[in-house]
Write a protein that holds these residues in place. Structure first.
Motif, PDB file in Angstrom:
ATOM      1  N   VAL A  28     105.203  38.865  93.533  1.00 42.39           N
ATOM      2  CA  VAL A  28     106.068  37.687  93.519  1.00 42.39           C
ATOM      3  C   VAL A  28     105.545  36.663  92.524  1.00 42.39           C
ATOM      4  CG1 VAL A  28     106.748  38.028  95.932  1.00 42.39           C
ATOM      5  CG2 VAL A  28     104.835  36.499  95.387  1.00 42.39           C
ATOM      6  N   THR A  29     106.438  35.786  92.077  1.00 43.66           N
ATOM      7  CA  THR A  29     106.052  34.760  91.108  1.00 43.66           C
ATOM      8  C   THR A  29     106.473  33.361  91.517  1.00 43.66           C
ATOM      9  OG1 THR A  29     108.112  35.066  89.855  1.00 43.66           O
ATOM     10  CG2 THR A  29     106.211  36.407  89.194  1.00 43.66           C
ATOM     11  N   TYR A 200     104.418  49.624  96.472  1.00 45.86           N
ATOM     12  CA  TYR A 200     104.329  48.379  95.724  1.00 45.86           C
ATOM     13  C   TYR A 200     105.541  48.254  94.802  1.00 45.86           C
ATOM     14  CZ  TYR A 200     101.768  45.074  92.561  1.00 45.86           C
ATOM     15  OH  TYR A 200     101.362  44.010  91.802  1.00 45.86           O
ATOM     16  N   LEU A 201     106.303  47.190  94.984  1.00 46.06           N
ATOM     17  CA  LEU A 201     107.441  46.898  94.107  1.00 46.06           C
ATOM     18  C   LEU A 201     107.382  45.448  93.647  1.00 46.06           C
ATOM     19  CD1 LEU A 201     110.548  48.632  95.779  1.00 46.06           C
ATOM     20  CD2 LEU A 201     109.333  49.337  93.705  1.00 46.06           C
ATOM     21  N   PHE A 202     108.077  45.179  92.553  1.00 46.61           N
ATOM     22  CA  PHE A 202     108.214  43.819  92.049  1.00 46.61           C
ATOM     23  C   PHE A 202     109.436  43.174  92.691  1.00 46.61           C
ATOM     24  CE2 PHE A 202     104.919  44.952  89.445  1.00 46.61           C
ATOM     25  CZ  PHE A 202     104.718  44.170  88.318  1.00 46.61           C
ATOM     26  N   LEU A 207     115.260  42.525  93.985  1.00 50.79           N
ATOM     27  CA  LEU A 207     116.379  41.577  94.007  1.00 50.79           C
ATOM     28  C   LEU A 207     117.376  41.792  92.868  1.00 50.79           C
ATOM     29  CD1 LEU A 207     114.380  38.352  94.930  1.00 50.79           C
ATOM     30  CD2 LEU A 207     115.677  39.858  96.455  1.00 50.79           C
ATOM     31  N   GLY A 208     117.106  42.765  92.011  1.00 51.88           N
ATOM     32  CA  GLY A 208     118.091  43.137  91.006  1.00 51.88           C
ATOM     33  C   GLY A 208     118.248  42.171  89.858  1.00 51.88           C
ATOM     34  N   HIS A 217     110.712  54.161  89.458  1.00 49.09           N
ATOM     35  CA  HIS A 217     110.391  54.066  90.886  1.00 49.09           C
ATOM     36  C   HIS A 217     110.964  52.815  91.549  1.00 49.09           C
ATOM     37  CE1 HIS A 217     106.999  52.038  88.770  1.00 49.09           C
ATOM     38  NE2 HIS A 217     107.156  51.140  89.733  1.00 49.09           N
ATOM     39  N   ALA A 218     111.525  51.900  90.751  1.00 49.33           N
ATOM     40  CA  ALA A 218     112.053  50.658  91.328  1.00 49.33           C
ATOM     41  C   ALA A 218     113.315  50.940  92.146  1.00 49.33           C
ATOM     42  CB  ALA A 218     112.367  49.661  90.218  1.00 49.33           C
ATOM     43  N   LYS A 219     113.474  50.199  93.220  1.00 43.53           N
ATOM     44  CA  LYS A 219     114.677  50.277  94.037  1.00 43.53           C
ATOM     45  C   LYS A 219     115.238  48.882  94.209  1.00 43.53           C
ATOM     46  CE  LYS A 219     116.673  51.925  98.381  1.00 43.53           C
ATOM     47  NZ  LYS A 219     116.471  52.652  99.648  1.00 43.53           N
ATOM     48  N   THR A 220     116.546  48.741  93.963  1.00 42.70           N
ATOM     49  CA  THR A 220     117.204  47.442  94.049  1.00 42.70           C
ATOM     50  C   THR A 220     117.961  47.328  95.366  1.00 42.70           C
ATOM     51  OG1 THR A 220     117.411  47.267  91.648  1.00 42.70           O
ATOM     52  CG2 THR A 220     118.935  45.953  92.976  1.00 42.70           C
TER      53      THR A 220
END
Length: 277
Positions: A28-29, A200-202, A207-208, A217-220
């Motif tokens: 998170v940022t 681990y995801l960004f 949030l797309g 590997h990302a999932k929205t």
């Protein structure tokens, strides 16, 4: 400093691995993302040092927080790049005081060992390592027996110097599972299959609203990009209406101004030496 709470410790995270409980990790940022992660019950947050502050620690609540120590020219701490073990120690101690629970470090073995020797929980990086990308290119790492063995030996070396965990990025699923089962470290899987200890995801991928390449590997889970675009168009429209009101004189209206009674205003005019017109 954040008040004491019941957020997990290194011992708790290790206990989760020991009992086979999968760990959720989110990069998170923003304060809003950290607060939402805490409310949702995310186990662990990854936050770069440049974003970590007392306010961010407070927003993260009960989440276990990994603070990213920027690598060399990739970032800086207090205006200077991190290049020596002393630099990394200074940064780690600073972020510990702010409430960091563990620290990401992709520096050399000797620097990582100094941090570990000072009882600082370190999460290293194996597989596809962005800061060393020139050696592999952006691709899966470990698809051959020889390369998978190199990843394995890297993990064992990190384990030997005392690292708490490692990000395991873009390796074949069976390689990721075998490594995770045969190391005491917490393996944070990013494209490493379901057998890793953590996933681990960004937040931007979840949030797309990914800016640039979206990893395989990302999932929205939500389409914030469309919502952000809608909000931007609403901003433009609102600003345009403001301009029109200013030019027409309809803003400010009576409800937007501070009135003064006639007698006081007349006294002001008299004080200026102005006569009634």
């Amino acid at each position: 400093m954040v008040a004491k709470n019941t957020r997990p410790t290194v011992a708790d995270i290790r206990a989760m691995k020991a009992r086979g409980q999968k760990i959720s990790v989110l990069y998170v940022t923003t304060l809003e993302e950290a607060s939402a992660a805490d409310a949702a019950g995310i186990d662990m947050l990854s936050i770069e040092g440049r974003f970590f502050s007392p306010e961010m620690r407070m927003a993260a609540g009960k989440c276990f927080v990994q603070v990213g120590l920027p690598f060399g020219a990739w970032g800086s701490f207090q205006g200077r790049p991190l290049t020596t073990a002393e630099d990394y120690l200074r940064a780690a101690f600073h972020f510990t005081q702010l409430g960091g629970d563990c620290f990401y470090c992709a520096a050399s073995y000797d620097i990582q060992k100094v941090l570990c020797d000072n009882h600082i929980p370190i999460v290293a990086h194996v597989g596809l390592i962005p800061s060393y990308i020139t050696w592999t290119g952006f691709r899966a790492v470990g698809k051959t027996a020889e390369e998978a063995l190199r990843v394995w030996h890297h993990v064992k070396q990190l384990e030997a110097i005392g690292c708490f965990g490692a990000e395991l990025e873009v390796v074949p699923d069976r390689v990721g599972e075998l490594i995770s089962r045969n190391t005491s470290m917490i393996m944070l899987g990013m494209g490493a299959g379901p057998g890793a200890d953590a996933q681990y995801l960004f937040a931007e991928d979840v949030l797309g609203h990914t800016d640039g390449h979206k990893p395989r590997h990302a999932k929205t889970y939500r389409n914030f990009a469309a919502e952000f675009e809608r909000l931007q168009q609403e901003r433009i429209a609102a600003f345009g209406e403001f301009i029109a009101d200013v030019r027409s004189g309809s803003y400010p209206a009576q409800e937007h101004v501070v009135p003064i009674v006639d007698d006081e205003f007349e006294g002001f005019r008299v004080g200026l030496g102005l006569r009634n017109s």
